[in-house]
Design a protein around this motif. Sequence first.
Motif, PDB file in Angstrom:
ATOM      1  N   GLY A  22       0.912  -1.176  -0.163  1.00  0.00           N
ATOM      2  CA  GLY A  22       0.104  -0.088   0.069  1.00  0.00           C
ATOM      3  C   GLY A  22       0.891   1.019   0.072  1.00  0.00           C
ATOM      4  O   GLY A  22       2.055   1.178   0.454  1.00  0.00           O
ATOM      5  N   GLU A  23       0.315   2.313  -0.529  1.00  0.00           N
ATOM      6  CA  GLU A  23       1.114   3.477  -0.581  1.00  0.00           C
ATOM      7  C   GLU A  23       1.753   4.040   0.702  1.00  0.00           C
ATOM      8  O   GLU A  23       1.036   4.038   1.641  1.00  0.00           O
ATOM      9  CB  GLU A  23       0.174   4.787  -1.114  1.00  0.00           C
ATOM     10  N   ARG A  24       3.041   4.255   0.674  1.00  0.00           N
ATOM     11  CA  ARG A  24       3.817   4.677   1.846  1.00  0.00           C
ATOM     12  C   ARG A  24       4.875   5.586   1.592  1.00  0.00           C
ATOM     13  O   ARG A  24       5.398   5.668   0.317  1.00  0.00           O
ATOM     14  CB  ARG A  24       4.335   3.390   2.621  1.00  0.00           C
ATOM     15  N   ALA A  25       5.656   6.130   2.437  1.00  0.00           N
ATOM     16  CA  ALA A  25       6.909   7.005   2.249  1.00  0.00           C
ATOM     17  C   ALA A  25       7.805   6.142   2.199  1.00  0.00           C
ATOM     18  O   ALA A  25       8.120   5.099   2.882  1.00  0.00           O
ATOM     19  CB  ALA A  25       6.885   7.826   3.690  1.00  0.00           C
ATOM     20  N   ALA A  26       8.853   6.202   1.021  1.00  0.00           N
ATOM     21  CA  ALA A  26      10.175   5.359   0.768  1.00  0.00           C
ATOM     22  C   ALA A  26      11.044   6.264   0.968  1.00  0.00           C
ATOM     23  O   ALA A  26      11.207   7.475   0.540  1.00  0.00           O
ATOM     24  CB  ALA A  26       9.716   4.868  -0.622  1.00  0.00           C
ATOM     25  N   GLU A  27      12.061   5.820   1.914  1.00  0.00           N
ATOM     26  CA  GLU A  27      13.024   6.629   2.210  1.00  0.00           C
ATOM     27  C   GLU A  27      14.261   5.797   1.664  1.00  0.00           C
ATOM     28  O   GLU A  27      14.053   4.581   1.471  1.00  0.00           O
ATOM     29  CB  GLU A  27      13.405   6.791   3.753  1.00  0.00           C
ATOM     30  N   PRO A  28      15.431   6.454   1.354  1.00  0.00           N
ATOM     31  CA  PRO A  28      16.592   6.015   0.786  1.00  0.00           C
ATOM     32  C   PRO A  28      17.218   4.687   1.478  1.00  0.00           C
ATOM     33  O   PRO A  28      17.674   3.707   0.966  1.00  0.00           O
ATOM     34  CB  PRO A  28      17.687   7.269   0.826  1.00  0.00           C
ATOM     35  N   HIS A  29      17.053   4.755   2.853  1.00  0.00           N
ATOM     36  CA  HIS A  29      17.645   3.620   3.779  1.00  0.00           C
ATOM     37  C   HIS A  29      16.418   2.340   3.679  1.00  0.00           C
ATOM     38  O   HIS A  29      16.866   1.248   4.030  1.00  0.00           O
ATOM     39  CB  HIS A  29      17.893   3.982   5.047  1.00  0.00           C
ATOM     40  N   HIS A  30      15.297   2.493   2.958  1.00  0.00           N
ATOM     41  CA  HIS A  30      14.430   1.403   3.179  1.00  0.00           C
ATOM     42  C   HIS A  30      14.945   0.260   2.247  1.00  0.00           C
ATOM     43  O   HIS A  30      15.182   0.557   1.258  1.00  0.00           O
ATOM     44  CB  HIS A  30      13.025   1.732   2.674  1.00  0.00           C
TER      45      HIS A  30
END
Length: 83
Positions: A22-30
Amino acid sequence: METTQDLGARVRDLIGRMSPLGERAAEPHHDVMNDLGYDSVAVVELALVLESEFDLRPIDDEEAFDVVTVGDVERLVRRMSAG
């Protein structure tokens, strides 16, 4: 001309919107698979969308194999956009 920050933000937004969890915030460390729920099929779909969205040549298996985190995807898109 798009800045490196703008390109990174677009990549993160796309990855987050396409997350199988589902839509979520993606951060560089994920981690694309472990944190955002992508499996091999979803990664292929993501690659196709990235190629289209950023007008990239096809991403080959070797390049895709090196991608683990969202930051890795950003670096790959940046590198492919520059060349």
